[in-house]
Design a protein around this motif. Structure first.
Motif, PDB file in Angstrom:
ATOM      1  N   ILE A   1       0.792  -1.172   0.106  1.00  0.00           N
ATOM      2  CA  ILE A   1       0.097   0.334   0.235  1.00  0.00           C
ATOM      3  C   ILE A   1       0.833   1.386   0.017  1.00  0.00           C
ATOM      4  O   ILE A   1       0.600   2.289  -1.019  1.00  0.00           O
ATOM      5  CB  ILE A   1      -0.813   0.014   0.929  1.00  0.00           C
ATOM      6  N   PHE A   2       1.928   1.390   0.937  1.00  0.00           N
ATOM      7  CA  PHE A   2       2.841   2.475   1.080  1.00  0.00           C
ATOM      8  C   PHE A   2       3.501   2.724  -0.005  1.00  0.00           C
ATOM      9  O   PHE A   2       3.824   3.635  -0.702  1.00  0.00           O
ATOM     10  CB  PHE A   2       3.631   2.305   2.190  1.00  0.00           C
ATOM     11  N   GLY A   3       3.934   1.375  -0.663  1.00  0.00           N
ATOM     12  CA  GLY A   3       4.816   1.589  -1.754  1.00  0.00           C
ATOM     13  C   GLY A   3       4.143   2.037  -3.098  1.00  0.00           C
ATOM     14  O   GLY A   3       4.612   2.880  -3.846  1.00  0.00           O
ATOM     15  N   GLY A   4       2.818   1.630  -3.105  1.00  0.00           N
ATOM     16  CA  GLY A   4       1.889   2.106  -4.366  1.00  0.00           C
ATOM     17  C   GLY A   4       1.769   3.593  -4.286  1.00  0.00           C
ATOM     18  O   GLY A   4       1.648   4.265  -5.212  1.00  0.00           O
TER      19      GLY A   4
ATOM     20  N   LEU B   1       3.010   6.452  -6.773  1.00  0.00           N
ATOM     21  CA  LEU B   1       2.112   7.546  -7.559  1.00  0.00           C
ATOM     22  C   LEU B   1       2.687   8.906  -7.254  1.00  0.00           C
ATOM     23  O   LEU B   1       2.595   9.605  -8.239  1.00  0.00           O
ATOM     24  CB  LEU B   1       0.600   7.562  -6.597  1.00  0.00           C
ATOM     25  N   PHE B   2       3.170   9.091  -6.355  1.00  0.00           N
ATOM     26  CA  PHE B   2       3.907  10.538  -5.990  1.00  0.00           C
ATOM     27  C   PHE B   2       5.048  10.675  -7.044  1.00  0.00           C
ATOM     28  O   PHE B   2       5.239  11.753  -7.320  1.00  0.00           O
ATOM     29  CB  PHE B   2       4.183  10.981  -4.656  1.00  0.00           C
TER      30      PHE B   2
ATOM     31  N   THR C   1       9.738  16.867  -3.434  1.00  0.00           N
ATOM     32  CA  THR C   1       8.749  15.884  -3.626  1.00  0.00           C
ATOM     33  C   THR C   1       9.382  14.571  -4.237  1.00  0.00           C
ATOM     34  O   THR C   1       9.189  13.496  -3.769  1.00  0.00           O
ATOM     35  CB  THR C   1       7.369  16.343  -3.954  1.00  0.00           C
ATOM     36  N   LEU C   2       9.819  14.846  -5.296  1.00  0.00           N
ATOM     37  CA  LEU C   2      10.245  13.464  -6.130  1.00  0.00           C
ATOM     38  C   LEU C   2      11.215  12.801  -5.487  1.00  0.00           C
ATOM     39  O   LEU C   2      11.452  11.692  -5.263  1.00  0.00           O
ATOM     40  CB  LEU C   2      10.654  14.149  -7.408  1.00  0.00           C
ATOM     41  N   SER C   3      12.205  13.657  -4.745  1.00  0.00           N
ATOM     42  CA  SER C   3      13.334  12.989  -4.224  1.00  0.00           C
ATOM     43  C   SER C   3      12.884  12.048  -2.923  1.00  0.00           C
ATOM     44  O   SER C   3      13.486  11.193  -2.684  1.00  0.00           O
ATOM     45  CB  SER C   3      14.388  14.058  -3.701  1.00  0.00           C
TER      46      SER C   3
END
Length: 264
Positions: A76-79, A83-84, A109-111
């Protein structure tokens, strides 16, 4: 404390050796003290109580094996992290109007998202197998340790059960949790078919009391006769835990036999 095992001479594939019998060390996270520990007592189960299947991979009169939430959480957290990452990349490559400060925020945010995603991927492939096993005959519960910690198996009567306090307007409050016997006092969500922590623990206590008939659940119906005969052979020993409601046998004839032999 030595715990006697009755599970087919330790050969049952769901048998797990006891790892902890007490709580030691300083607890600061989930263990809020005796005032938060729930009593193991069978309370009334109201009309909203779910009486269908227990949802376990294995459900018998001796064991219940359920999927551990700890196995699903990384997915779940990986998904969410993925997504981010994808959203950040999409914004960077499709929006030319973002100013310098906006770009900095997107890169930040990407990093962070990539780091979280890499951590979750590493954790998912290196974490030990997470299990939840109710061993009714030996009165033990196996549940996941925190993160990379191994599974914990404790006698049911030694486990501290507590509840969540929830957020604003008590959203997410009064959900049943197990307090782990680690130094941090971390907790593990342990939901059952009830509407709150009291009914969840009542149902769990009912199942774990091997001297009582099996609790209401359709996937336990096939084992009620076998369980009755076992308890009859043991002369219907007195229940291990208190109950505020009757826990009758499956048929009036069985109930009469229990009252005659066991006197309860």
């Amino acid at each position: 404390m030595a715990v006697k095992n009755n599970s087919k001479d330790n050969k049952d594939p769901l048998y797990r050796k006891v790892t902890h019998t007490q709580y030691t060390g300083i607890k600061k996270i989930g263990d809020k003290g005796p005032q938060s520990w729930l009593q193991k007592v069978i309370v009334p189960l109201d009309k909203y109580f779910y009486k269908g299947n227990m949802g376990g991979q294995t459900v018998t009169d001796e064991f219940v094996e359920s999927p551990a939430q700890a196995n699903i959480a990384p997915l779940i957290f990986g998904g969410v992290a993925l997504l981010f990452v994808l959203l950040s990349l999409y914004i960077l490559f499709t929006n030319d109007e973002i100013d310098g400060s906006g770009n900095e925020f997107i890169y930040y945010t990407l990093s962070i998202s990539i780091l979280i995603l890499l951590f979750i991927i590493y954790y998912y492939f290196t974490m030990p197998k997470k299990e939840i096993i109710l061993n009714r005959m030996d009165s033990t519960i196996t549940f996941p340790g925190f993160m990379w910690k191994k599974n914990i198996t404790m006698p049911f009567d030694k486990i501290k059960f507590s509840y969540t306090s929830g957020g604003p307007n008590f959203i997410g409050a009064y959900m049943l949790v197990i307090v782990r016997p680690d130094k941090a006092g971390s907790t593990l969500g342990f939901p059952f078919p009830g509407i709150d922590c009291y009914q969840d623990l009542a149902y769990l206590t009912w199942y774990m009391d091997k001297n009582r008939p099996l609790p209401p659940a359709e996937d336990l119906d096939a084992y009620r006769e076998k369980d009755f005969e076992r308890r009859k052979k043991e002369k219907f020993k007195k229940p291990l835990y208190r109950s505020q409601i009757p826990t009758p046998e499956a048929t009036p004839e069985q109930q009469a036999e229990r009252e005659r032999i066991g006197k309860w």
